[in-house]
Design a protein around this motif. Structure first.
Motif, PDB file in Angstrom:
ATOM      1  N   TYR A   1       0.785  -1.210   0.038  1.00 24.85           N
ATOM      2  CA  TYR A   1      -0.113   0.028   0.010  1.00 24.85           C
ATOM      3  C   TYR A   1       0.713   1.352   0.112  1.00 24.85           C
ATOM      4  CZ  TYR A   1       0.971   0.516   5.049  1.00 24.85           C
ATOM      5  OH  TYR A   1       1.637   0.565   6.240  1.00 24.85           O
ATOM      6  N   SER A   2       0.235   2.461  -0.458  1.00 24.78           N
ATOM      7  CA  SER A   2       0.801   3.502  -0.450  1.00 24.78           C
ATOM      8  C   SER A   2       0.292   4.540   0.679  1.00 24.78           C
ATOM      9  CB  SER A   2       0.880   4.477  -1.703  1.00 24.78           C
ATOM     10  OG  SER A   2       1.597   3.592  -2.786  1.00 24.78           O
ATOM     11  N   THR A   3       1.259   5.403   1.232  1.00 23.21           N
ATOM     12  CA  THR A   3       0.529   6.396   2.069  1.00 23.21           C
ATOM     13  C   THR A   3       1.507   7.671   2.158  1.00 23.21           C
ATOM     14  OG1 THR A   3      -0.518   6.554   4.487  1.00 23.21           O
ATOM     15  CG2 THR A   3       1.558   5.400   4.284  1.00 23.21           C
ATOM     16  N   GLN A   4       0.961   8.632   2.907  1.00 20.60           N
ATOM     17  CA  GLN A   4       1.857   9.875   3.192  1.00 20.60           C
ATOM     18  C   GLN A   4       2.857   9.490   4.375  1.00 20.60           C
ATOM     19  OE1 GLN A   4      -1.785  11.857   4.241  1.00 20.60           O
ATOM     20  NE2 GLN A   4      -1.462  13.261   2.602  1.00 20.60           N
ATOM     21  N   PHE A   5       4.093   9.527   3.832  1.00 19.31           N
ATOM     22  CA  PHE A   5       5.267   9.322   4.598  1.00 19.31           C
ATOM     23  C   PHE A   5       5.337  10.161   5.906  1.00 19.31           C
ATOM     24  CE2 PHE A   5       9.576  10.444   5.832  1.00 19.31           C
ATOM     25  CZ  PHE A   5      10.153   9.030   5.972  1.00 19.31           C
ATOM     26  N   VAL A   6       4.706  11.399   6.151  1.00 11.89           N
ATOM     27  CA  VAL A   6       4.680  12.164   7.449  1.00 11.89           C
ATOM     28  C   VAL A   6       3.666  11.293   8.215  1.00 11.89           C
ATOM     29  CG1 VAL A   6       5.615  13.935   6.431  1.00 11.89           C
ATOM     30  CG2 VAL A   6       3.020  13.980   6.602  1.00 11.89           C
ATOM     31  N   ASN A   7       2.882  10.453   7.866  1.00 10.26           N
ATOM     32  CA  ASN A   7       1.620  10.101   8.691  1.00 10.26           C
ATOM     33  C   ASN A   7       2.253   8.830   9.353  1.00 10.26           C
ATOM     34  OD1 ASN A   7       0.029  12.309   8.244  1.00 10.26           O
ATOM     35  ND2 ASN A   7      -1.164  11.373   6.615  1.00 10.26           N
ATOM     36  N   LEU A   8       3.273   8.012   8.576  1.00  3.62           N
ATOM     37  CA  LEU A   8       3.764   7.030   9.247  1.00  3.62           C
ATOM     38  C   LEU A   8       4.480   7.000  10.590  1.00  3.62           C
ATOM     39  CD1 LEU A   8       5.398   5.674   6.071  1.00  3.62           C
ATOM     40  CD2 LEU A   8       3.390   4.673   7.268  1.00  3.62           C
ATOM     41  N   SER A   9       4.669   5.888  11.371  1.00  3.39           N
ATOM     42  CA  SER A   9       5.206   5.999  12.694  1.00  3.39           C
ATOM     43  C   SER A   9       6.753   6.272  12.482  1.00  3.39           C
ATOM     44  CB  SER A   9       5.065   4.650  13.416  1.00  3.39           C
ATOM     45  OG  SER A   9       5.909   3.810  12.804  1.00  3.39           O
ATOM     46  N   ARG A  10       7.478   6.789  13.427  1.00  2.00           N
ATOM     47  CA  ARG A  10       8.846   6.887  13.274  1.00  2.00           C
ATOM     48  C   ARG A  10       9.719   5.605  12.799  1.00  2.00           C
ATOM     49  NH1 ARG A  10      12.515  11.366  13.235  1.00  2.00           N
ATOM     50  NH2 ARG A  10      14.468  10.615  13.376  1.00  2.00           N
ATOM     51  N   ALA A  11       9.249   4.549  13.623  1.00  2.25           N
ATOM     52  CA  ALA A  11       9.584   3.257  13.161  1.00  2.25           C
ATOM     53  C   ALA A  11       9.583   2.893  11.730  1.00  2.25           C
ATOM     54  CB  ALA A  11       9.113   2.054  14.233  1.00  2.25           C
ATOM     55  N   MET A  12       8.357   3.022  11.123  1.00  2.00           N
ATOM     56  CA  MET A  12       8.209   2.952   9.820  1.00  2.00           C
ATOM     57  C   MET A  12       8.932   3.646   8.842  1.00  2.00           C
ATOM     58  SD  MET A  12       6.838   0.623   7.494  1.00  2.00           S
ATOM     59  CE  MET A  12       5.418  -0.212   8.328  1.00  2.00           C
ATOM     60  N   GLN A  13       9.067   4.883   9.238  1.00  2.00           N
ATOM     61  CA  GLN A  13       9.665   5.906   8.311  1.00  2.00           C
ATOM     62  C   GLN A  13      11.273   5.434   8.586  1.00  2.00           C
ATOM     63  OE1 GLN A  13       9.219   9.874  10.042  1.00  2.00           O
ATOM     64  NE2 GLN A  13       7.284  10.172   9.098  1.00  2.00           N
ATOM     65  N   ASP A  14      11.798   5.380   9.516  1.00  2.48           N
ATOM     66  CA  ASP A  14      13.162   4.662   9.766  1.00  2.48           C
ATOM     67  C   ASP A  14      13.465   3.617   8.703  1.00  2.48           C
ATOM     68  OD1 ASP A  14      13.995   6.713  11.304  1.00  2.48           O
ATOM     69  OD2 ASP A  14      13.654   5.510  12.969  1.00  2.48           O
ATOM     70  N   ALA A  15      12.366   2.383   8.677  1.00  2.00           N
ATOM     71  CA  ALA A  15      12.725   1.251   7.928  1.00  2.00           C
ATOM     72  C   ALA A  15      12.683   1.511   6.360  1.00  2.00           C
ATOM     73  CB  ALA A  15      11.503   0.299   8.386  1.00  2.00           C
ATOM     74  N   ILE A  16      11.701   2.410   5.996  1.00  2.00           N
ATOM     75  CA  ILE A  16      11.663   2.876   4.646  1.00  2.00           C
ATOM     76  C   ILE A  16      13.080   3.626   4.277  1.00  2.00           C
ATOM     77  CG2 ILE A  16      10.740   4.262   3.087  1.00  2.00           C
ATOM     78  CD1 ILE A  16       7.936   3.849   4.257  1.00  2.00           C
ATOM     79  N   ILE A  17      13.590   4.578   5.091  1.00  2.00           N
ATOM     80  CA  ILE A  17      14.663   5.166   4.885  1.00  2.00           C
ATOM     81  C   ILE A  17      16.140   4.217   4.739  1.00  2.00           C
ATOM     82  CG2 ILE A  17      16.478   6.753   5.736  1.00  2.00           C
ATOM     83  CD1 ILE A  17      14.070   8.365   6.813  1.00  2.00           C
ATOM     84  N   ALA A  18      15.964   3.095   5.713  1.00  2.00           N
ATOM     85  CA  ALA A  18      17.130   2.027   5.739  1.00  2.00           C
ATOM     86  C   ALA A  18      17.144   1.245   4.341  1.00  2.00           C
ATOM     87  CB  ALA A  18      16.738   1.086   6.935  1.00  2.00           C
ATOM     88  N   ARG A  19      16.075   0.965   3.729  1.00  2.00           N
ATOM     89  CA  ARG A  19      16.248   0.280   2.408  1.00  2.00           C
ATOM     90  C   ARG A  19      17.264   1.010   1.647  1.00  2.00           C
ATOM     91  NH1 ARG A  19       9.719   0.410   1.016  1.00  2.00           N
ATOM     92  NH2 ARG A  19       8.867  -0.898   2.672  1.00  2.00           N
ATOM     93  N   THR A  20      17.733  -0.003   0.895  1.00  2.00           N
ATOM     94  CA  THR A  20      18.863   0.255   0.102  1.00  2.00           C
ATOM     95  C   THR A  20      18.618   1.238  -0.986  1.00  2.00           C
ATOM     96  OG1 THR A  20      20.056  -1.912   0.347  1.00  2.00           O
ATOM     97  CG2 THR A  20      20.716  -0.437  -1.490  1.00  2.00           C
ATOM     98  N   GLU A  21      19.250   2.415  -1.030  1.00  2.00           N
ATOM     99  CA  GLU A  21      18.887   3.212  -2.099  1.00  2.00           C
ATOM    100  C   GLU A  21      19.772   2.970  -3.465  1.00  2.00           C
ATOM    101  OE1 GLU A  21      19.041   7.876  -3.418  1.00  2.00           O
ATOM    102  OE2 GLU A  21      19.354   7.374  -1.306  1.00  2.00           O
ATOM    103  N   HIS A  22      19.126   2.353  -4.502  1.00  2.00           N
ATOM    104  CA  HIS A  22      19.943   1.725  -5.700  1.00  2.00           C
ATOM    105  C   HIS A  22      20.402   2.892  -6.617  1.00  2.00           C
ATOM    106  CE1 HIS A  22      20.003  -2.497  -4.838  1.00  2.00           C
ATOM    107  NE2 HIS A  22      18.680  -2.376  -4.445  1.00  2.00           N
ATOM    108  N   ARG A  23      21.534   3.118  -6.663  1.00  2.00           N
ATOM    109  CA  ARG A  23      22.199   4.268  -7.579  1.00  2.00           C
ATOM    110  C   ARG A  23      22.529   3.856  -9.251  1.00  2.00           C
ATOM    111  NH1 ARG A  23      22.327   8.945  -5.021  1.00  2.00           N
ATOM    112  NH2 ARG A  23      22.018   8.769  -2.519  1.00  2.00           N
ATOM    113  N   GLY A  24      22.562   2.633  -9.226  1.00  2.00           N
ATOM    114  CA  GLY A  24      22.967   2.170 -10.558  1.00  2.00           C
ATOM    115  C   GLY A  24      23.097   0.715 -10.755  1.00  2.00           C
TER     116      GLY A  24
END
Length: 148
Positions: free
Chosen positions: A125-148
């Motif tokens: 599902y999709s949702t507004q990032f700012v409405n997620l819990s801090r733990a969920m926000q941190d989990a999304i940020i922790a995903r590898t950001e593929h650059r190439g």
């Protein structure tokens, strides 16, 4: 398949052989554990497609995060289309992407008032990032950001 419960499940799950420590979120669906997908998005797709997708009643879910620059050009978009076609040709079931930088996500945490319209793909599902819990926000940020 911890699609939407991978954070609470991780709190009670012991350490795992992929380097995940006790209490940390597990991986969602068939996504690589945070930090283990150090090659390319295609490598993660090919790896997930090796699983027998038919034994899961709801299919499998693969989350990937791409640098915005990776898909900013026609060539980058064509490459993404080719990777998606490859995943499905190999028997993959479901892939979803966030194309956003870690810097933008961290800024959204610090200044949520400036990012009310920032949507992210969470896990099915999709949702507004700012409405997620801090733990969920941190989990999304922790995903590898593929650059190439």
């Amino acid at each position: 398949m911890g699609i939407s419960n991978y954070i609470p499940m991780g709190r009670v799950l012991g350490a795992t052989p992929d380097g995940r420590k006790h209490g940390e979120p597990s991986s969602e669906g068939v996504s690589p554990y945070v930090g283990t997908d150090q090659s390319t998005p295609l490598a993660a797709m090919r790896s997930s497609a090796k699983l027998n997708q038919e034994v899961h009643s709801g299919g499998t879910l693969l989350n990937l995060r791409l640098s915005p620059e990776l898909v900013a050009t026609k060539r980058g978009q064509a490459n993404l289309g080719g990777m998606i076609q490859t995943l499905f040709a190999l028997g993959g079931f479901h892939v979803q992407f966030n194309c956003i930088s870690s810097e933008t996500l961290r800024d959204a945490q610090a200044h949520p008032e400036n990012y009310r319209d920032l949507l992210v793909r969470v896990a099915g599902y999709s949702t507004q990032f700012v409405n997620l819990s801090r733990a969920m926000q941190d989990a999304i940020i922790a995903r590898t950001e593929h650059r190439g």
